[in-house]
Design an enzyme around this catalytic site. Structure first.
Site, PDB file in Angstrom:
ATOM      1  N   ASN A  21       0.872  -1.179   0.000  1.00 49.40           N
ATOM      2  CA  ASN A  21       0.000   0.000   0.000  1.00 49.40           C
ATOM      3  C   ASN A  21       0.910   1.230   0.000  1.00 49.40           C
ATOM      4  OD1 ASN A  21      -1.776   2.060   0.552  1.00 49.40           O
ATOM      5  ND2 ASN A  21      -2.351   1.327   2.593  1.00 49.40           N
TER       6      ASN A  21
ATOM      7  N   LYS B 136       0.176   4.241  -0.279  1.00 46.46           N
ATOM      8  CA  LYS B 136      -0.467   5.428   0.331  1.00 46.46           C
ATOM      9  C   LYS B 136      -0.210   6.662  -0.549  1.00 46.46           C
ATOM     10  CE  LYS B 136      -0.199   3.178   4.779  1.00 46.46           C
ATOM     11  NZ  LYS B 136      -0.144   3.270   6.224  1.00 46.46           N
TER      12      LYS B 136
ATOM     13  N   HIS C 106      -9.519   1.065   4.868  1.00 44.30           N
ATOM     14  CA  HIS C 106      -8.253   1.261   5.578  1.00 44.30           C
ATOM     15  C   HIS C 106      -8.493   2.201   6.766  1.00 44.30           C
ATOM     16  CE1 HIS C 106      -4.175   2.459   6.531  1.00 44.30           C
ATOM     17  NE2 HIS C 106      -3.786   1.369   5.901  1.00 44.30           N
TER      18      HIS C 106
ATOM     19  N   GLU D  65      -6.880   4.585   7.888  1.00 42.21           N
ATOM     20  CA  GLU D  65      -6.672   6.012   7.589  1.00 42.21           C
ATOM     21  C   GLU D  65      -7.898   6.607   6.908  1.00 42.21           C
ATOM     22  OE1 GLU D  65      -2.954   5.467   5.560  1.00 42.21           O
ATOM     23  OE2 GLU D  65      -2.033   4.886   7.472  1.00 42.21           O
TER      24      GLU D  65
ATOM     25  N   GLU E  57      -5.372  -5.116  10.551  1.00 41.53           N
ATOM     26  CA  GLU E  57      -4.357  -4.093  10.794  1.00 41.53           C
ATOM     27  C   GLU E  57      -4.661  -3.371  12.110  1.00 41.53           C
ATOM     28  OE1 GLU E  57      -2.387  -2.857   6.804  1.00 41.53           O
ATOM     29  OE2 GLU E  57      -4.116  -1.583   7.152  1.00 41.53           O
TER      30      GLU E  57
ATOM     31  N   GLY F 111       2.397   2.112  10.919  1.00 44.09           N
ATOM     32  CA  GLY F 111       3.351   3.218  10.790  1.00 44.09           C
ATOM     33  C   GLY F 111       4.044   3.598  12.088  1.00 44.09           C
TER      34      GLY F 111
ATOM     35  N   SER G 254       3.342  -2.178  10.376  1.00 45.16           N
ATOM     36  CA  SER G 254       4.792  -2.225  10.580  1.00 45.16           C
ATOM     37  C   SER G 254       5.407  -3.574  10.200  1.00 45.16           C
ATOM     38  CB  SER G 254       5.155  -1.841  12.008  1.00 45.16           C
ATOM     39  OG  SER G 254       4.769  -0.496  12.264  1.00 45.16           O
TER      40      SER G 254
HETATM   41  P1  PGA Z   1       2.851   0.253   7.647  1.00 42.63           P
HETATM   42  O1  PGA Z   1       1.398   0.445   6.993  1.00 42.63           O
HETATM   43  O2  PGA Z   1       3.419  -1.035   7.082  1.00 42.63           O
HETATM   44  O3  PGA Z   1       3.643   1.446   7.222  1.00 42.63           O
HETATM   45  O4  PGA Z   1       2.651   0.168   9.121  1.00 42.63           O
HETATM   46  C1  PGA Z   1       0.535  -0.644   6.826  1.00 42.63           C
HETATM   47  C2  PGA Z   1      -0.795  -0.192   6.254  1.00 42.63           C
HETATM   48  O5  PGA Z   1      -1.287   0.861   6.654  1.00 42.63           O
HETATM   49  O6  PGA Z   1      -1.382  -0.882   5.391  1.00 42.63           O
END
Ligand code: PGA
Length: 252
Positions: free
Chosen positions: A9, A11, A94, A96, A166, A172, A212
């Site tokens: 992803n 982003k 997601h 976010e 997640e 993140g 992460s």
């Molecule tokens: P990250 O993001 O690997 O940077 O923690 C994962 C995600 O949001 O899909």
């Protein structure tokens, strides 16, 4: 046996040239080890990345879509538009999008149904916050989110869905759920799928872990019985680390 999946992803990152270069590097280095690789660039780069991936087995995902096919929805992109660009997957729900854009469980469900109508495979994200976990509400939260996202689906439709657990506190932040914590939630979700649909669906639906994921922590996650791959943010932005994850997923 479920095919391992590593999905990147990207982003809201990378300029056009960087996105195309990364796609090319991933396509060039993709191991032939049976792992399904998916990348999700921003929508304005989908057309260029499609070209860069044209002769490779790496598959393309969108990071979002609208549920309507077309209409007065300024700023949105629809399923049929994504299909024109050879997009096969769409990340939905997601955290976010839930947090910053106020996406509700009901909207996510409408998008899931619309994606399936368009023959796009939804990668449905869900996960608990730190306060949910501390209050021992993890299972109740993920069960609610998954049931809501899959409301109205037949078992046949559900088998086209990819789930991505997640935990919000792990995205993140550099904090990963321990393999045992993740496995416990994944196993629990298979039980939910069995209850809501049937045994076949519970055994068929891939459940990815995200939050992460890095090359140094992926092997202990992917070797858990109910973890079928990773949805990866930060570590998907460099071909080296993404390809390393692909190799690790092929070693199980
Ligand atoms: P990250 O993001 O690997 O940077 O923690 C994962 C995600 O949001 O899909």
């Amino acid at each position: 046996m479920r095919t391992p999946i590593v999905a990147g992803n990207w982003k809201m990152n990378l300029g056009m040239d960087e996105a195309v270069q990364l796609a090319q590097d991933i396509a060039d280095g993709a191991p032939e080890n049976g792992v399904k690789l998916i990348v999700a660039p921003v929508s304005v780069h989908l057309a260029s990345v499609t070209e860069a991936l044209a002769t490779s087995p790496v598959l393309l995902s969108s990071q979002n879509m609208h549920w309507a096919d077309s209409g007065a929805y300024t700023g949105e992109v629809s399923g049929p538009m994504l299909r024109e660009l050879a997009v096969r997957y769409v990340i939905l729900g997601h955290s976010e999008r839930r947090q910053y854009f106020g996406e509700s469980d009901e909207e996510i469900n409408r998008k899931v149904l619309s994606a399936l109508d368009q023959e796009l495979r939804p990668i449905v994200c869900f996960g608990e916050s730190l306060s949910d976990r501390e209050a021992k509400r993890t299972e109740a939260k993920v069960e609610f989110q998954v049931r809501a996202a899959l409301a109205g689906l037949s078992a046949e439709q559900a088998q086209k869905v990819i789930l991505a657990y997640e935990p919000i506190w792990a995205i993140g932040t550099g904090k990963t759920a321990s393999p045992q914590q993740a496995q416990q939630v994944h196993r629990f979700l298979r039980g939910v799928l069995k209850e809501r649909f049937d045994v076949e669906t519970a055994q068929t639906v891939p459940i990815l872990y995200g939050g992460s994921v890095k090359p140094h922590n992926f092997d202990t996650l992917i070797t858990q019985d109910d973890i079928d791959g990773g949805l990866v943010g930060g570590a998907s932005l460099k071909a080296d680390s993404f390809l390393e994850l692909a190799r690790i997923a092929g070693n199980i």
